[in-house]
Enzyme design. Structure first.
Site, PDB file in Angstrom:
ATOM      1  N   GLU A  12       0.850  -1.182   0.000  1.00 49.02           N
ATOM      2  CA  GLU A  12       0.000   0.000   0.000  1.00 49.02           C
ATOM      3  C   GLU A  12       0.887   1.233   0.000  1.00 49.02           C
ATOM      4  OE1 GLU A  12      -3.871   1.756   2.453  1.00 49.02           O
ATOM      5  OE2 GLU A  12      -2.611   0.219   3.356  1.00 49.02           O
ATOM      6  N   ARG A  17      -3.320   0.638  -3.729  1.00 48.98           N
ATOM      7  CA  ARG A  17      -3.032  -0.649  -3.106  1.00 48.98           C
ATOM      8  C   ARG A  17      -2.651  -1.671  -4.172  1.00 48.98           C
ATOM      9  NH1 ARG A  17      -7.893  -1.334   1.418  1.00 48.98           N
ATOM     10  NH2 ARG A  17      -7.335   0.532   2.645  1.00 48.98           N
ATOM     11  N   ASP A 125      13.484   7.426 -11.457  1.00 46.25           N
ATOM     12  CA  ASP A 125      13.229   7.142 -10.044  1.00 46.25           C
ATOM     13  C   ASP A 125      13.862   5.808  -9.656  1.00 46.25           C
ATOM     14  OD1 ASP A 125      12.320   7.606  -7.501  1.00 46.25           O
ATOM     15  OD2 ASP A 125      10.314   6.809  -7.853  1.00 46.25           O
TER      16      ASP A 125
END
Length: 1316
Positions: A12, A17, A125
């Site tokens: 989560e 989720r 990232d």
């Protein structure tokens, strides 16, 4: 959802989720990522769609494969491979990994990134949390939420994405970045896998930025040399030097282990990041990076952090005054009293505000960066222990800032040193501008306390009260930090005024130097250093510059500079060497002051540097004396006692500061010409000192050239002095020690601290000596091969250009050096494509690239007659790069093809060329180079010229624009080279018209020139910038364009009609000049105008011919010109004008002698003149009106021309005589037997066009009864009937001449019935 079973939640985050699932009717286990739509902006949803689109096209064993994606009413669902775990979890459990496992992971990460970068996709990232574990021990890269697929037009990005721990230096500084930012992140991840902590780790975002930008990586002894070398390549702070593709694949650490997935690429994919950019694209990338570079020096990351800090502080201020304030950061809890501001006890709210500001810097806001993961609390102690065991602790103060001690402000002494130390830490400037100092300055209580402490303690010291001086030192350090770190000029200057800056520190300095009691104190040295630091920080503030002047700050700055010079002069005059550190710091402060003065206006610079020669002469004399005073030996002789290293360094501090101060005084800064004149005064003084035979300055300076610290500064001093003193150049040319030092420096035999920059200055100095002497100083004749090696092998662009500058001078003096074409073409391509770093103004007012261009011109001249080599140059990348670099130096405006996120780009506000890159002399060399190439490879060059929107054509057109020529005329040496530039451009643009070129190619060239109104530019440059002698070629090109293209002709006419009198005056001067070729071109242009355009556009031509006094002096001069070509075109112009101009007909009648000049042309010896004159007379005779009787004098001459050998002349004469008939000149015509002659021509001339003209004339003349009767008596009808019959016997009616119709009509007119 009907395709999948949802089994259990496995994760989560802020995105949503993640559930483990299974595809129905199969055993395939999948991961389902549910992302809510509610509450997400349009931009977030677009980014999500971008992630899905990127993942959809990725097929690689080390990248998570997206199996499916769909939307429900409330969510977006992404279905991917199911992974067994996260690499992050292994780090949590095991701390670090063995090197062989790290090596395996490294190969897989590199494989995944190679695949992405080959498709021009940046991940942006990279971190352990985004690396999943697959079955069999493999890894898979996931989470493409920040990924960016770059178009072919986008070379660099600027948006800040990613997690700070793994961000590259260019990212945290908000500079443009490319795929190498991903490679930095890989280096951070691999380092963390091997060591257990990222290479740069702290809980403060401000400290983290400082570490990433400034700190070196700490290497534990446990990693192998091969792995360390691999990481060093990836963690190189300069992205241009970072290990990248394709070299990365061949590094021994991963060579042979990387899986390369190849697949067909789309045609529009562009150059993959895994290939080296072609040099022309590298130039475009550098330009794009320059345009996208942030204008300020504030980081977006730190602005966001400071914003959060301010918000938190405001929230704390609103809470109850007596309540405790908790700030949970995962490590400690901080109360409002953790960092109290000294003496701020007026209200608890105010104390809470400042405490919150200071405490917020220790709060870790990781959830606001990247994907929102907090630091791993469970590993905190382990990481600290690992650092303590593996490396020495570098920052004890950082630990102090995380203290959990609770301080009670009610029980603590208001002015404790600890409190001031905390404020000092808060105000310390980082590598980028922080908001904490700005927040402090915005608080009136803090400012009041600082000001009162400074004034109170300072005034006590001035009164002789020395107690409490220790409290002044941290205040001074806070002031230095505030002045160095805050960029708000208005706020900072207001603070300085209230605090008594800079008067109070300067007064304290003066008093401290004069007070023997203070000098006996143990803190005397620290006080002096801190006072100088405050003054130095004040001088460096931007409000001291005229362009950002705040109130009377400029006047205060000048007064402070004068006070400081007073103190410095007294300091340098002292013989006491007990405070060498203070002397050094004062000299460095002086160097900063010089830099601030250089950035100001001419008036400020002039006053400052003039004072060094007059009222502040003590400063200059002290510096020169200090350079000649014997210092501690720099090199210990053999057998002598060894000097300790600290003592040696201290002994070098002051000479180094003196040489630095001298260099700051006389070195002309690049791009700041306003101070050059002022600095020349100082350079003249130094040059005169150096040329005195009895002076010890020259030997001292020359001996310092071999010292590793002094060398660079003293070279700059010598260079500045030689730049303006030819006498000094001659002396140095005969100084063996100086020449030997320079030559050894170029040869790399002298070890200096800044070898690259020192060698660059030495090369330029040697170039200057050769240029000034126009001869080779002793020993330089052998230098050619070594400088050539520097030129071809150095990777430092400034060195390559400096070497090229010297090679050009050596070549002019006959020095030979072996440069193979392949080598110098490659060197030139490297020098032109790499980013330019101009550190020094080259000799003789040259630009950075001038020396290279002049050398290329010399090398090209050496291969004249070798077309194959010239073809290689034009076909190589260097030709394209050359024009791209030139266009960048010109600052050509161009559209930006792509935007990065919401960043809006605009073209430069000023189009003034960057003269530091290329000077007018360099432009002339480049255009000469182009001319030499065009001459030998015309067709190949024309293909470049004819390409629509080509940089070559855009550049050439810009060089003729009024804006550029205005800038060029104002530049140094601009007026001298402006004609050279213009004429060279005109020669290049003439090539398409001088060669046999394809029609479509010519149409394209004309369209380009028409769109830029080059005709107008040529006319204006001739009128405003060129002498009459220089205007010949531009007028010729203008004429050719107007004759070839009707739109260009209209541009010319409209410009003349709407412009000022200057253009008419210029054209009049041309017509009256002694330049026959230019007169002929202009007459051709005017004639074409009169022939093509309507009479409403021709008034300016009438004005040109009549002259300002309407005496028709220009027309008289043209008709009587000695050159046949001029007379031909003048009569032709007159003939076309007489078709429409009644004013000109009147002038022929009223202006004495003008008609006679016209008629003289009928008897000219030159047949071309006779032809034009007969054409003009014929048009004058048509509907002559009042002029008719005066034209009777033309009848004999015209009759004589009926027998001319030129058929065109006979035709014109017949037409003219026909026009004279209706004007009542029948008697004159009969007298000259014109009817008989015309009848003979009609029946017997061999040329059909002449027959036709004679028949038409007879039809006109027969209207006169007397002539009609003569024609009848001559049996004209019978003769003409025979002529008509002969024409009818021709087999093909289409071949019958047009004269048949006129013949029949004339026969009909001559019948008796018709005549009656």
């Amino acid at each position: 959802m009907e395709k999948y079973h949802v089994l259990e939640m496995i994760g989560e985050g802020s995105f949503g989720r993640v559930y483990k699932g299974r595809k129905k009717y199969s055993a395939q286990v999948v991961a389902l990522k549910f992302i809510p739509k509610l509450g997400r902006s349009e931009k977030e949803l677009r980014n999500l769609q971008r992630e899905i689109e990127i993942m959809r096209g990725l097929w690689h064993p080390n990248i998570v494969h997206m199996l499916d994606s769909f939307e429900t009413d409330k969510e977006v669902v992404v279905v991917t491979d199911y992974a067994e775990g996260e690499l992050f979890q292994i780090l949590e459990d095991d701390g670090k990994l063995p090197e062989d496992q790290v090596q395996a992971i490294a190969a897989q990460l590199v494989s995944a990134l190679y695949y992405l970068h080959s498709h021009r996709i940046l991940h942006r990232d990279m971190k352990p949390q985004n690396i999943l574990l697959a079955k069999g021990g493999g890894i898979k890269l996931c989470d493409f939420g920040f990924a960016r697929a770059m178009s072919t037009n986008t070379m660099v990005l600027t948006s800040i994405k990613g997690t700070p721990l793994y961000m590259s230096p260019e990212l945290v500084e908000e500079r443009p970045y490319d795929h190498t930012a991903d490679l930095w992140s890989v280096g951070c991840i691999l380092y963390e896998l091997a060591v257990g902590t990222p290479p740069f780790y702290t809980t403060s975002i401000f400290q983290l930025v400082s570490l990433i930008l400034k700190d070196p990586v700490r290497w534990p002894s446990t990693i192998s040399s091969c792995f360390k070398n691999f990481l060093q390549g990836l963690l190189t702070k300069d992205p241009r030097q970072r290990l990248s593709w394709p070299d990365l694949l061949h590094h021994p650490f991963i060579a042979g282990r990387v899986t390369i997935i190849t697949e067909p690429a789309g045609s529009d994919l562009g150059t993959p990041f895994t290939s080296r950019l072609p040099p022309e694209l590298q130039v475009l990338k550098d330009e794009q990076a320059h345009r996208l570079a942030p204008k300020g020096n504030q980081s977006r990351i730190l602005r966001q952090a400071c914003k959060l800090m301010a918000e938190e502080a405001k929230q704390k201020e609103d809470q109850n005054a007596g309540s405790a304030l908790e700030q949970e950061d995962g490590l400690c809890k901080v109360t409002p009293s953790t960092a109290p501001v000294p003496g701020l006890k007026a209200t608890p709210q105010e104390s809470s505000l400042l405490a919150g500001i200071l405490a917020s810097e220790m709060k870790n806001n990781w959830e606001d960066w990247g994907a929102g993961e907090a630091p791993r609390t469970s590993r905190e102690n382990h990481i600290n222990l690992e650092c303590e065991q593996g490396f020495p602790e570098p920052r004890p103060e950082a630990m102090g800032r995380q203290s959990t001690d609770v301080v009670d402000p009610e029980n603590e002494e208001p002015d404790s040193d600890d409190e001031w130390q905390r404020l000092l830490e808060t105000s310390e400037p980082g590598p980028v501008q922080l908001k904490s100092p700005l927040t402090l300055l915005c608080n009136p209580d803090f400012c009041q306390r600082i000001q009162s402490q400074l004034r109170g303690t300072g005034e006590q010291i001035l009164k002789g009260v020395l107690d409490g001086v220790s409290h002044l030192l941290p205040v001074l350090r806070i002031l230095s930090s505030l002045l160095s770190s805050c960029n708000d000029s208005v706020l900072l200057y207001s603070f300085c005024q209230e605090a008594g800056l800079p008067e109070l520190p300067l007064s304290l300095l003066r008093y401290s130097q004069e007070s023997s009691s203070i000098q006996q104190q143990p803190w005397y040295g620290a006080l002096l250093r801190d006072l100088v630091a405050v003054v130095q920080a004040y001088f460096s503030c931007t409000f001291n510059l005229e362009r950002s002047q705040t109130g009377d700050s400029l006047q205060v700055f000048q007064e402070a500079a004068s006070l400081f010079l007073d103190l410095l002069g007294k300091l340098l005059a002292q013989s006491d060497d007990s405070e060498q550190t203070f002397r050094r710091d004062s000299l460095m402060c002086f160097a900063v002051l010089c830099e601030a003065v250089d950035g100001n206006s001419w008036a400020v610079s002039k006053a400052f540097y003039s004072s060094l020669l007059t009222t502040q002469r003590a400063v200059l004399d002290g510096l020169l004396h200090g350079l000649t005073v014997p210092q501690l030996p720099f090199h210990t002789p053999p057998g002598a006692p060894q000097v300790s290293q600290p003592l040696r360094e201290q002994s070098e501090d002051v000479p180094g500061a003196i040489s630095s101060a001298l260099a700051a005084m006389c070195t002309a800064p690049v791009g700041l010409p306003s101070c050059w004149d002022a600095k020349e005064q100082v350079s003249w003084h130094l040059a005169n000192q150096l040329t005195e035979d009895s002076s010890q300055l020259r030997p001292s300076l020359i001996s310092g050239l071999r010292h590793h610290v002094l060398c660079l500064h003293l070279l700059k001093v010598l260079y500045a002095c030689c730049y303006i003193s030819e006498r000094l150049c001659h002396i140095l040319g005969q100084e063996p020690l100086a020449l030997e030092s320079l030559l050894m420096l170029v040869q790399g035999k002298v070890k200096v601290a800044d070898w690259e920059e020192s060698t660059e200055v030495a090369l330029y100095l040697l170039s200057l000596l050769v240029f000034r002497l126009q001869d080779l100083p002793s020993g330089m004749e052998k230098l050619g091969s070594e400088v050539a090696t520097l030129f071809t092998h150095s990777h430092v662009v400034s060195l390559v250009n400096a070497a090229a500058c010297l090679l050009g001078q050596l070549g002019q003096q006959g020095v030979t050096f072996d440069l193979q074409p392949r080598e110098w073409i490659a060197a030139a391509a490297h020098a032109l494509s790499a980013p330019a770093e101009v550190r020094l103004t080259p000799p003789y007012s040259c630009g950075f690239y001038d020396g290279l261009l002049i050398l290329l011109l010399q090398l090209l001249m050496q291969v004249q007659g070798k077309p194959g080599l010239i073809r290689d140059v034009v076909g190589s990348e260097v030709w394209t790069i050359l024009w791209h670099r030139f266009s960048m130096a010109l600052r050509l405006p161009e559209e930006v093809s792509a935007q990065e996120d919401d960043l809006l780009l605009s073209s430069p506000s000023s189009l003034e060329p960057d003269w530091t890159l290329i000077s007018p002399q360099g432009m002339a060399a480049l255009l000469s180079l182009a001319m030499a190439i065009f001459t030998q490879e015309s067709q190949l060059c024309l293909s470049h010229l004819s390409q629509h929107g080509s940089v070559l054509m855009l550049t050439l057109k810009h060089l003729l624009s009024p804006s550029f020529l205005h800038h060029l005329s104002q530049a140094p040496q601009g007026p001298e080279f402006l004609p050279v530039v213009v004429l060279s451009v005109c020669k290049l643009l003439c090539f398409p018209f001088a060669l046999d070129v394809d029609a479509d190619l010519l149409v394209g060239v004309l369209a380009d020139l028409r769109a830029s109104e080059v005709v107008v530019c040529l006319l204006q440059v001739c009128c405003h910038h060129l002498s009459l002698l220089q205007a010949e070629l531009p007028i010729g090109l203008l004429t050719r364009l107007a004759l070839t293209d009707s739109a260009s002709l209209k541009q010319f006419v409209n410009t003349v009609a709407t412009s000022s009198r200057a253009i008419i005056s210029f054209l009049s001067v041309v017509l009256l000049s002694d330049q026959p070729l230019m007169i002929s071109d202009l007459l051709s242009l005017l004639t074409h105008t009169a022939r093509i355009l309507s009479p409403s556009h021709l008034s300016f031509i009438q004005e040109l011919l009549s002259g300002s006094d309407e005496s028709y002096r220009p027309l008289r001069s043209l008709l009587g010109h000695s050159e046949n070509t001029v007379r031909v075109r003048a009569y032709g112009l007159l003939g076309h004008l007489l078709q429409h101009s009644m004013a000109l007909r009147g002038a022929l009648q009223s202006q004495s002698g003008l008609l006679n000049l016209l008629l003289l042309g009928l008897g000219d010896k030159d047949p071309a003149v006779r032809r034009s004159a007969s054409f003009a007379v014929g048009n004058a005779a048509y509907q002559a009106g009042p002029l008719g009787p005066a034209l009777a004098a033309a009848v004999p001459s015209m009759t004589q021309l009926l027998g001319d050998a030129q058929d065109g002349i006979r035709r014109n004469a017949a037409s003219a005589l026909g026009n004279l008939g209706p004007e009542g000149l029948g008697k004159e015509l009969l007298k000259c037997q014109v009817p008989q002659r015309l009848l003979e021509m009609a029946c017997g001339d061999p040329q059909p066009t002449v027959k036709e003209a004679a028949l038409i004339a007879l039809r006109s003349l027969q209207q006169e009864s007397c002539i009609h009767q003569v024609l009848v008596s001559l049996g004209a009808s019978e003769k003409l009937a025979l002529l008509s019959l002969g024409n009818q016997l021709l087999p093909n009616s289409s071949n019958r001449p047009a004269s048949v119709r006129h013949c029949r009509k004339l026969i009909q007119l001559l019948r008796p019935t018709h005549s009656t």
